[in-house]
Each structure stands twice: as C-alpha cells, then as structure tokens.
Design a protein around this motif. Sequence first.
Motif, PDB file in Angstrom:
ATOM      1  N   ASN A 180     105.459 102.450 -38.708  1.00 16.74           N
ATOM      2  CA  ASN A 180     105.266 103.176 -39.963  1.00 16.74           C
ATOM      3  C   ASN A 180     106.332 104.234 -40.192  1.00 16.74           C
ATOM      4  O   ASN A 180     106.578 104.634 -41.324  1.00 16.74           O
ATOM      5  CB  ASN A 180     103.872 103.812 -39.997  1.00 16.74           C
ATOM      6  N   SER A 239     110.389 103.492 -42.071  1.00 18.07           N
ATOM      7  CA  SER A 239     110.841 103.708 -43.455  1.00 18.07           C
ATOM      8  C   SER A 239     111.142 105.178 -43.735  1.00 18.07           C
ATOM      9  O   SER A 239     111.434 105.535 -44.881  1.00 18.07           O
ATOM     10  CB  SER A 239     109.765 103.204 -44.419  1.00 18.07           C
ATOM     11  N   SER A 258      99.225  97.087 -37.701  1.00 13.20           N
ATOM     12  CA  SER A 258      99.914  96.050 -38.460  1.00 13.20           C
ATOM     13  C   SER A 258     100.939  95.308 -37.590  1.00 13.20           C
ATOM     14  O   SER A 258     101.893  94.716 -38.078  1.00 13.20           O
ATOM     15  CB  SER A 258     100.597  96.672 -39.680  1.00 13.20           C
ATOM     16  N   ASN A 263     109.370  93.538 -34.112  1.00 16.64           N
ATOM     17  CA  ASN A 263     108.372  94.157 -34.987  1.00 16.64           C
ATOM     18  C   ASN A 263     108.999  95.280 -35.811  1.00 16.64           C
ATOM     19  O   ASN A 263     108.783  95.384 -37.013  1.00 16.64           O
ATOM     20  CB  ASN A 263     107.228  94.756 -34.142  1.00 16.64           C
ATOM     21  N   SER A 288     106.937 104.176 -51.874  1.00 18.76           N
ATOM     22  CA  SER A 288     108.093 103.951 -50.994  1.00 18.76           C
ATOM     23  C   SER A 288     108.399 105.188 -50.134  1.00 18.76           C
ATOM     24  O   SER A 288     109.215 105.127 -49.224  1.00 18.76           O
ATOM     25  CB  SER A 288     109.317 103.566 -51.818  1.00 18.76           C
ATOM     26  N   PHE A 293     111.498  93.955 -38.359  1.00 14.40           N
ATOM     27  CA  PHE A 293     110.796  93.276 -39.448  1.00 14.40           C
ATOM     28  C   PHE A 293     110.302  94.305 -40.467  1.00 14.40           C
ATOM     29  O   PHE A 293     110.420  94.129 -41.678  1.00 14.40           O
ATOM     30  CB  PHE A 293     109.617  92.463 -38.886  1.00 14.40           C
ATOM     31  N   GLN A 294     109.786  95.401 -39.941  1.00 16.91           N
ATOM     32  CA  GLN A 294     109.294  96.480 -40.811  1.00 16.91           C
ATOM     33  C   GLN A 294     110.428  97.022 -41.690  1.00 16.91           C
ATOM     34  O   GLN A 294     110.251  97.279 -42.875  1.00 16.91           O
ATOM     35  CB  GLN A 294     108.732  97.601 -39.920  1.00 16.91           C
ATOM     36  N   SER A 295     111.616  97.156 -41.075  1.00 17.42           N
ATOM     37  CA  SER A 295     112.747  97.710 -41.834  1.00 17.42           C
ATOM     38  C   SER A 295     113.148  96.775 -42.977  1.00 17.42           C
ATOM     39  O   SER A 295     113.599  97.211 -44.026  1.00 17.42           O
ATOM     40  CB  SER A 295     113.936  97.970 -40.908  1.00 17.42           C
ATOM     41  N   LYS A 296     112.950  95.455 -42.755  1.00 16.05           N
ATOM     42  CA  LYS A 296     113.284  94.484 -43.817  1.00 16.05           C
ATOM     43  C   LYS A 296     112.338  94.659 -45.002  1.00 16.05           C
ATOM     44  O   LYS A 296     112.743  94.546 -46.156  1.00 16.05           O
ATOM     45  CB  LYS A 296     113.192  93.055 -43.281  1.00 16.05           C
ATOM     46  N   LEU A 297     111.066  94.927 -44.692  1.00 16.43           N
ATOM     47  CA  LEU A 297     110.091  95.124 -45.772  1.00 16.43           C
ATOM     48  C   LEU A 297     110.515  96.273 -46.675  1.00 16.43           C
ATOM     49  O   LEU A 297     110.279  96.268 -47.872  1.00 16.43           O
ATOM     50  CB  LEU A 297     108.703  95.419 -45.199  1.00 16.43           C
ATOM     51  N   TYR A 298     111.123  97.289 -46.063  1.00 14.70           N
ATOM     52  CA  TYR A 298     111.551  98.459 -46.838  1.00 14.70           C
ATOM     53  C   TYR A 298     113.020  98.371 -47.246  1.00 14.70           C
ATOM     54  O   TYR A 298     113.595  99.334 -47.715  1.00 14.70           O
ATOM     55  CB  TYR A 298     111.289  99.743 -46.030  1.00 14.70           C
ATOM     56  N   LYS A 299     113.628  97.210 -47.015  1.00 17.48           N
ATOM     57  CA  LYS A 299     115.032  96.958 -47.408  1.00 17.48           C
ATOM     58  C   LYS A 299     115.992  98.028 -46.858  1.00 17.48           C
ATOM     59  O   LYS A 299     116.871  98.524 -47.555  1.00 17.48           O
ATOM     60  CB  LYS A 299     115.148  96.864 -48.931  1.00 17.48           C
TER      61      LYS A 299
END
Length: 316
Positions: free
Chosen positions: A149, A152, A87, A97, A77, A100-106
């Motif tokens: 990238n 996060s 990606s 985009n 993490s 969406f990435q920020s959601k993956l990292y909550k």
Amino acid sequence: MTAICVEALEKTYKNGVQALKGLSLSVQTGEVFTLLGENGAGKSTLINILTTYLRPTSGNARMLGKDLYKNAAEIRSEIACVAQRTSIDTHLSLTENMMFQSKLYKIPKAEATERMKALIVAFGLERYMKYPVSSYSGGVKRRLDIALNMMSNPKILFMDEPTVGMDIQSRLAMWNMMKKIRSDFGTTIFLTTHYLEEADQLSDSICIMKDGKEIIQGTPLALREYLRQDMLQISFATKGQAKEHTAILAQSLNIKKMEVRESQIVFNVDNGLMELERTNHFLLDNQIIFTGIGIVKPTLEDVFIRLTSNPAKEVG
Ligand SMILES: Nc1ncnc2c1ncn2[C@@H]1O[C@H](COP(=O)(O)OP(=O)(O)OP(=O)(O)O)[C@@H](O)[C@H]1O
C-alpha cells in the motif's frame, strides 16, 4: 495543514439505519489519527466514505485540500487503504507483489524499484525475500500488505484495525512500522483500533465516537486529563478478596460505583488525598486485610468507558 476535514456528515443506509449522525472531525497532515468507538459506532461507514467507496447522505468532507466528491478520482490516487483482508497474491514473490502494485498505479519502473528497496529495508522485509510468500506468518503478510500500500507513496494511509488478532510480538513490530511510516515517509495515518493501549501509544490525536457522532477529539494526554478526577485503588491478595469487600466498602464509604480489576478495587474520587486518608482509616479500623492503597490517574480506557456512556464536548 489539515489532511481531512469532515463536517456534519450523515449517512443513512437504504434499510433506514442512520450510521452517521452529523459527525465532524479533523486530521492534521503527518499525524497518526485514531478513531475509537464501540461496535456499530460508524467507524467503517466513515472509512468507506473517506476512501470514496460510499457517498454520505449529507455533510461536507475535504481531503488534502480538495472536495471529496468533486475530486474523488484525484483523491483516490493519493490515498491507500489497508483493509482487514490483505491484497497479497501468494503465487507471486515478495518483489513481484510489490512491482505488480506499482503497475496498478502506473509508477515508472526505475522509481518503483527504488521505492520497493526503501520499503523492504524500512519494514525489515529483507530476510523474507528468499522464502515463498505463501509460507509467511500472518504478521509478516500484513507487513508486506502495508508495504504494498505504501508503493504508491500515499499522502494518507487508512488502516482498519491493523493489529487485530496479532500476538504481542507482531503487534509491537506493527507499531514500529506505523511510527516509521510517519517519521520516514511523512504519511498521515488514519487508524481504527479496538486496543486502547495502541491508541494511547501511537496517536497524535484520538477521536472517540458513539452512535454516529464524535464525542471528543484531542491528544491522548488531553483525553486522559479530561476526567480531571483521581481514582483510588485498593489492592488485595486475590480477586476473590477484592470482590468480597466491594459491597461493604461501597456502602460504608458511600461510593456509587466501584469496579473490581484483577485483585484491585478501583473507584473515582473528587479529592484523592482526602479519600485516601478516609479509606485507609476505614480499612484499618475494620481490620480489612489489603496489600496496598494509592491514587491512580485515569487511563484512556477509563475515559473511553466514561465517555461512551456520558456524551461530552471537544477538548483541545
Ligand atoms: N451496508 C449497510 N447497510 C445497512 N446498515 C449498515 C450497513 N453497514 C453498516 N450498517 C449499520 O450501520 C451502523 C454502523 O456500522 P459500522 O460498520 O459503520 O460501525 P463500526 O463502528 O465500524 O462497527 P465495527 O467496529 O463492528 O466494525 C451499524 O448499525 C450497522 O449495522
């Protein structure tokens, strides 16, 4: 503070190939660290281990003060990896985009929005926002991928040959981006590249590896000074002329190895001034027509070529 510390790392694949043979290296927090090595040296294997995709056969690895295997999830993490393939989802817009990435990292929405804005400005992506992502050039897509990238807020960013296949403009933009990541965000960058100029320009520290082991680690300056040898360079009007005179010069001056680079002959000498005088005399006495002669310092490429054929020890 040390960001990555690897000791005696070994990796043997199931097919018996020993990709890492006791590799040790260390990366300081906030630096741009570059790993250089020929094809098959073991760079990807090391990156896969450090990004927790692969387990080593033996050895120790600590990242951000934690044991890489015991704390793999926590470490995952705190790092990000820019792979060769981006990606990006070309069906989504630039901002979609990134969100969406920020959601993956909550990441909470307000924080993510702030971060997205900062990254868009830092990486000069504002002017691309009104265009569909599918229309972006390869260089811009790669910049967006790095911005994704960075969403996060990783402490370490791994970049596997980020400028491969790029034209010079895009490569320079990418170099500026890496410098910005280090200066504005304080992120440690772990880079692999085949471009020695890139390593020289960007890195705080470089490690050259060969056959699964490090052979030298130090600053670009320390590496360049490592050879502690001058090189003599004789320039000719054409490459053909340089080639034509190589054999006679090597034989008469008793030089074991001479290299033709473009229209120049280059060779190592122990005493630059003495050899300059001797060679100059020889050229004039034998009426060999040349356009210039001088002492040059070894480049990082010279060091790389020498070391990947002659193992050596670590320098400071
Ligand atoms: N999954 C695998 N299974 C078996 N052998 C592998 C595997 N991946 C890599 N190797 C072998 O391990 C050695 C090191 O490969 P690695 O890809 O780590 O080198 P590299 O320095 O990244 O090379 P390149 O610059 O070509 O990507 C090579 O001999 C390679 O063939």
